[in-house]
Design a protein around this motif. Structure first.
Motif, PDB file in Angstrom:
ATOM      1  N   UNK A 318       7.683   7.487  -0.310  1.00 20.52           N
ATOM      2  CA  UNK A 318       7.580   6.140  -0.878  1.00 20.52           C
ATOM      3  C   UNK A 318       8.476   5.947  -2.091  1.00 20.52           C
ATOM      4  N   UNK A 319       8.983   7.022  -2.657  1.00 21.67           N
ATOM      5  CA  UNK A 319       9.830   6.915  -3.843  1.00 21.67           C
ATOM      6  C   UNK A 319      11.269   6.596  -3.443  1.00 21.67           C
ATOM      7  N   UNK A 320      11.945   5.835  -4.282  1.00 16.16           N
ATOM      8  CA  UNK A 320      13.372   5.615  -4.107  1.00 16.16           C
ATOM      9  C   UNK A 320      13.711   4.832  -2.856  1.00 16.16           C
ATOM     10  N   UNK A 321      14.567   5.414  -2.030  1.00 20.37           N
ATOM     11  CA  UNK A 321      15.149   4.734  -0.879  1.00 20.37           C
ATOM     12  C   UNK A 321      14.361   4.950   0.406  1.00 20.37           C
ATOM     13  N   UNK A 395       0.521   2.825   4.569  1.00 20.50           N
ATOM     14  CA  UNK A 395       0.729   3.599   3.342  1.00 20.50           C
ATOM     15  C   UNK A 395      -0.243   4.772   3.248  1.00 20.50           C
ATOM     16  N   UNK A 396       0.236   5.884   2.712  1.00 19.60           N
ATOM     17  CA  UNK A 396      -0.593   7.053   2.418  1.00 19.60           C
ATOM     18  C   UNK A 396      -0.714   7.131   0.894  1.00 19.60           C
ATOM     19  N   UNK A 397      -1.929   6.946   0.393  1.00 19.81           N
ATOM     20  CA  UNK A 397      -2.111   6.830  -1.050  1.00 19.81           C
ATOM     21  C   UNK A 397      -2.198   8.190  -1.723  1.00 19.81           C
ATOM     22  N   UNK A 398      -1.607   8.269  -2.905  1.00 19.62           N
ATOM     23  CA  UNK A 398      -1.718   9.451  -3.750  1.00 19.62           C
ATOM     24  C   UNK A 398      -3.011   9.362  -4.558  1.00 19.62           C
ATOM     25  N   UNK A 399      -3.238  10.357  -5.414  1.00 28.33           N
ATOM     26  CA  UNK A 399      -4.477  10.400  -6.195  1.00 28.33           C
ATOM     27  C   UNK A 399      -4.614   9.191  -7.116  1.00 28.33           C
ATOM     28  N   UNK A 400      -3.482   8.624  -7.565  1.00 23.23           N
ATOM     29  CA  UNK A 400      -3.547   7.483  -8.479  1.00 23.23           C
ATOM     30  C   UNK A 400      -3.699   6.155  -7.747  1.00 23.23           C
ATOM     31  N   UNK A 401      -3.794   6.193  -6.426  1.00 22.52           N
ATOM     32  CA  UNK A 401      -3.975   4.970  -5.655  1.00 22.52           C
ATOM     33  C   UNK A 401      -2.698   4.325  -5.179  1.00 22.52           C
ATOM     34  N   UNK A 405       3.584   8.104   0.413  1.00 21.66           N
ATOM     35  CA  UNK A 405       4.385   8.143   1.635  1.00 21.66           C
ATOM     36  C   UNK A 405       4.002   6.949   2.507  1.00 21.66           C
ATOM     37  N   UNK A 406       4.825   6.686   3.494  1.00 22.76           N
ATOM     38  CA  UNK A 406       4.512   5.706   4.523  1.00 22.76           C
ATOM     39  C   UNK A 406       4.555   6.402   5.874  1.00 22.76           C
ATOM     40  N   UNK A 407       3.431   6.265   6.607  1.00 19.46           N
ATOM     41  CA  UNK A 407       3.345   6.803   7.965  1.00 19.46           C
ATOM     42  C   UNK A 407       3.811   5.720   8.929  1.00 19.46           C
ATOM     43  N   UNK A 408       4.803   6.039   9.749  1.00 18.89           N
ATOM     44  CA  UNK A 408       5.376   5.050  10.657  1.00 18.89           C
ATOM     45  C   UNK A 408       5.137   5.393  12.113  1.00 18.89           C
ATOM     46  N   UNK A 409       4.849   4.372  12.894  1.00 20.80           N
ATOM     47  CA  UNK A 409       4.721   4.515  14.348  1.00 20.80           C
ATOM     48  C   UNK A 409       5.749   3.594  15.000  1.00 20.80           C
ATOM     49  N   UNK A 410       6.563   4.153  15.884  1.00 21.35           N
ATOM     50  CA  UNK A 410       7.596   3.384  16.563  1.00 21.35           C
ATOM     51  C   UNK A 410       7.323   3.406  18.074  1.00 21.35           C
ATOM     52  N   UNK A 411       7.271   2.228  18.676  1.00 20.98           N
ATOM     53  CA  UNK A 411       6.995   2.112  20.108  1.00 20.98           C
ATOM     54  C   UNK A 411       8.057   1.233  20.756  1.00 20.98           C
ATOM     55  N   UNK A 412       8.606   1.710  21.868  1.00 22.23           N
ATOM     56  CA  UNK A 412       9.598   0.938  22.616  1.00 22.23           C
ATOM     57  C   UNK A 412       8.868  -0.164  23.396  1.00 22.23           C
ATOM     58  N   UNK A 413       9.074  -1.424  23.000  1.00 21.39           N
ATOM     59  CA  UNK A 413       8.433  -2.553  23.685  1.00 21.39           C
ATOM     60  C   UNK A 413       9.479  -3.412  24.392  1.00 21.39           C
TER      61      UNK A 413
END
Length: 654
Positions: A318-321, A395-401, A405-413
């Motif tokens: 989730x940081x930066x780019x 979003x995957x939250x850290x201890x501070x809320x 990170x971001x968990x992504x799911x990609x599906x071919x539609x």
């Protein structure tokens, strides 16, 4: 509100995750949208279990349709819905054989449309909309497509709810286990032991009773291998020998069998027990690591499941780019990129000229807000082929809320989006062409009824009516053929260009000349319907050529990766409007292709990962007349398996 706005509204409703109550609330909101979209006052979701239907959510006013209402399935409209291959749509239920008579007597619904809701590929129930009166007009294909989409979104939401429940239950179990182990840690110690040179326990601490269920007296005086599982006996004896020889052993994991016969993993650290310079035995400590080993096993199982999942899964920092830190095998299959090559990069490498900037901006806004997101946009594989990608981020939250990170799911539609585009095409072309031809027929009728009817040339008007009717029939057949191909399963195989050209050439009139040139010995990887596409191109070239002796040239070449098939003619050339429609893959309200044949070719070719273009023929003078249609499809060698070459469908604009 138009149809696309209703679709966007239900997409937005189901985009965010939530609690159980949130899921049912979203379903109720979606039912309300459905009643507005379908213009039916009653909407409801059912669950079917043991041939009993139960209403779990409902909107509208009906005495027998409210949450908690139950009835035997054979008394419900849903009996036929779950048995149908697609949505069940009934304009007049009273006179329709599609609705059981008992259902009409029980519920008294005059019109009805319903679709099956599946959860984890199993029938959950149905989502239905109805009215107590019959419907003035039949349900449209667009109505059925909307209902199928809603049923799919509801099924996904219910799957997500079940998964979240499972995660919550698992978390509760882990918390209870943690509390239990913390209680043990506060009141006990690791197992301490001593073994003499004969391999017999001379001392075992009281903690062994908690770890293995044996009292210390039960083990004292017995061989140290007595409580060790057979699978670890050899390792234990070798380690014992090393310690007797003066070495220390650290973190040796051994399987023990407790008093109940259960396997317990104990991490053992042991050192020589000395009297002076002589080793007289072994002393050490054993720690129960069974829970840790089970967690490691479970983590390996989850990691393997994620790695091998069919859909694309990625994790971005989730940081930066937002660089990727993980991509699974499904991501590799979907995009054609190796995971090692994309780690550290932002997913922008999947974007291209046709990627919708509005969808990207919506995705960026959700990311910046730290919220879940779901968009569908065109991305590009490593080989440059475009596909429709349903991207879902959580979003995957850290201890501070804050998101770490971001968990992504990609599906071919792509297949679904192609079908939606086809539905739009058929609606627009049929509406436009039918209106034009019916205006012609109305004009003829008005002319016949005019005061000058006695001066009418009936032969000329008859021919005009026949031509117009013929166009309508041809258009209907083309639309039906396009729909039939859309519903057909993909079936990639090896196709010989020589045979394809021969088949296409045999269907032309005797006056036409067809010249063929095959400059490759390799085959084409595509479906058998490619023969129909080539025949359509050849027939189109001949039919639109006013010359007495039309000429068509067929040529096949390959560049090592693609086979290129060209169909060249010396006719008047393709209209710029038609060429634009094929190049852009869509028809606007102001631009309509005069026929569907070229769309059929485009549909077939892009369904197997290929591309289709048509342009004016190059050259000067007479050589400039005519058009050139180019089809590109994957090449396949004789020894290469079809599944190794077969390509996924691509978008229609190529």
């Amino acid at each position: 509100m138009d149809a696309s706005a209703y679709r966007e509204e239900i997409y937005d409703i189901f985009a965010a995750s939530g609690s159980d109550g949130g899921v049912m609330s979203r379903i109720e909101r979606a039912l309300a949208v459905g009643t507005a979209r379908l213009r039916l006052p009653i909407g409801f979701l059912t669950r079917i279990d043991d041939d009993v239907q139960e209403v779990v959510a409902a909107t509208g006013d009906h005495e027998r349709i409210a949450p908690g209402d139950r009835c035997p399935l054979d008394e419900a409209y849903c009996q036929r819905t779950v048995a149908a291959d697609g949505p069940l749509a009934v304009q007049d239920a009273v006179s329709s054989a599609a609705v059981p008579e008992r259902a009409v007597e029980t519920f008294g619904l005059g019109s009805y449309i319903g679709a099956t809701v599946a959860v984890d590929d199993e029938t959950f129930g149905t989502v239905c909309f109805a009215a107590e009166t019959e419907r003035d007009e039949p349900f449209t294909e667009a109505d059925e497509v909307f209902l199928e989409l809603l049923a799919k979104l509801i099924g996904q939401a219910l799957e997500r709810r079940a998964y979240e429940r499972e995660l919550e239950a698992r978390a509760e179990r882990l918390e209870r286990e943690k509390a239990r182990f913390e209680g043990i840690a506060e009141t006990s110690f690791d197992v301490l032991f001593r073994v003499d040179r004969t391999g017999t326990f001379t001392y075992v601490s009281s903690a062994v009773e908690r770890v293995l269920g044996y009292a210390p007296a039960d083990l004292t005086g017995t061989p140290f291998t007595a409580a060790i599982a057979d699978s670890s006996t050899d390792d234990a004896r070798r380690a014992y020998g090393r310690v007797i020889d003066g070495e220390a052993v650290e973190n040796l994991e051994l399987d023990f069998v407790d008093a109940d016969g259960e396997r317990v993993v104990v991490a053992v650290n042991a050192t020589p027990l000395r009297e002076g310079e002589q080793v007289v035995g072994v002393q050490g400590v054993g720690r129960d690591v069974t829970a840790r080993k089970e967690r490691e096993r479970e983590l390996r199982m989850k990691t393997r499941a994620i790695d091998e999942a069919r859909l694309g899964i990625s994790i971005a920092d989730a940081d930066g780019n937002l660089p990727l830190v993980y991509a699974n095998e499904g991501f590799e299959r979907l995009t054609g990129y190796d995971a090692d090559a994309v780690v550290g990069r932002n997913c922008r490498f999947l974007q291209g000229e046709a990627t919708d900037p509005v969808a990207l901006e919506r995705l960026r806004e959700r990311i910046d807000a730290g919220d879940p997101a779901s968009v569908e946009l065109i991305n590009y594989r490593a080989d440059g082929s475009p596909f429709w990608n349903q991207v879902r981020l959580s979003p995957v939250e850290a201890a501070d809320g804050d998101p770490s990170h971001f968990l992504g799911f990609q599906t071919d539609v792509t297949e679904r989006k192609r079908t939606e585009q086809l539905v739009r095409l058929l609606n627009r072309v049929l509406r436009h062409n039918l209106r034009n031809d019916l205006n012609v027929l109305l004009g003829v009728g008005n002319h016949l009824r005019s005061e000058t009817a006695e001066n009418v040339n009936l032969d000329e008007l008859g021919e005009r009516v026949e031509r117009t009717a013929g166009r309508l029939i041809d258009l209907s057949e083309q639309a039906r053929e396009l729909e039939r191909n859309a519903r057909r399963d993909r079936e990639a195989r090896r196709l010989d260009p020589v045979n394809l050209f021969d088949d296409a050439a045999t269907e032309v009139p005797a006056a036409a000349t067809v010249e063929t040139s095959v400059e490759t010995e390799r085959r084409i990887c595509a479906g058998p319907e490619l023969a129909q596409a080539l025949s359509e191109l050849v027939a189109n070239a001949v039919a639109h050529n006013p010359a007495d002796e039309p000429w068509v040239g067929l040529k096949a070449t390959d560049d090592g990766e693609w086979v290129e098939l060209t169909v060249t003619d010396d006719g008047p050339g393709i209209d710029d409007m038609e060429a634009t429609v094929i190049a852009e893959g869509e028809e606007t309200e102001l631009v309509h292709g005069s026929g569907l044949g070229l769309w059929l070719v485009n549909w077939i070719v892009t369904r197997y990962g290929g591309s289709f273009r048509i342009r004016a023929r190059d050259g000067d003078g007479e050589d400039a007349a005519g058009s050139v249609a180019t089809v590109r499809l994957p090449v396949i060698d004789a020894d290469t398996p079809v599944e190794a070459v077969e390509r996924a469908p691509t978008v229609l604009f190529r």
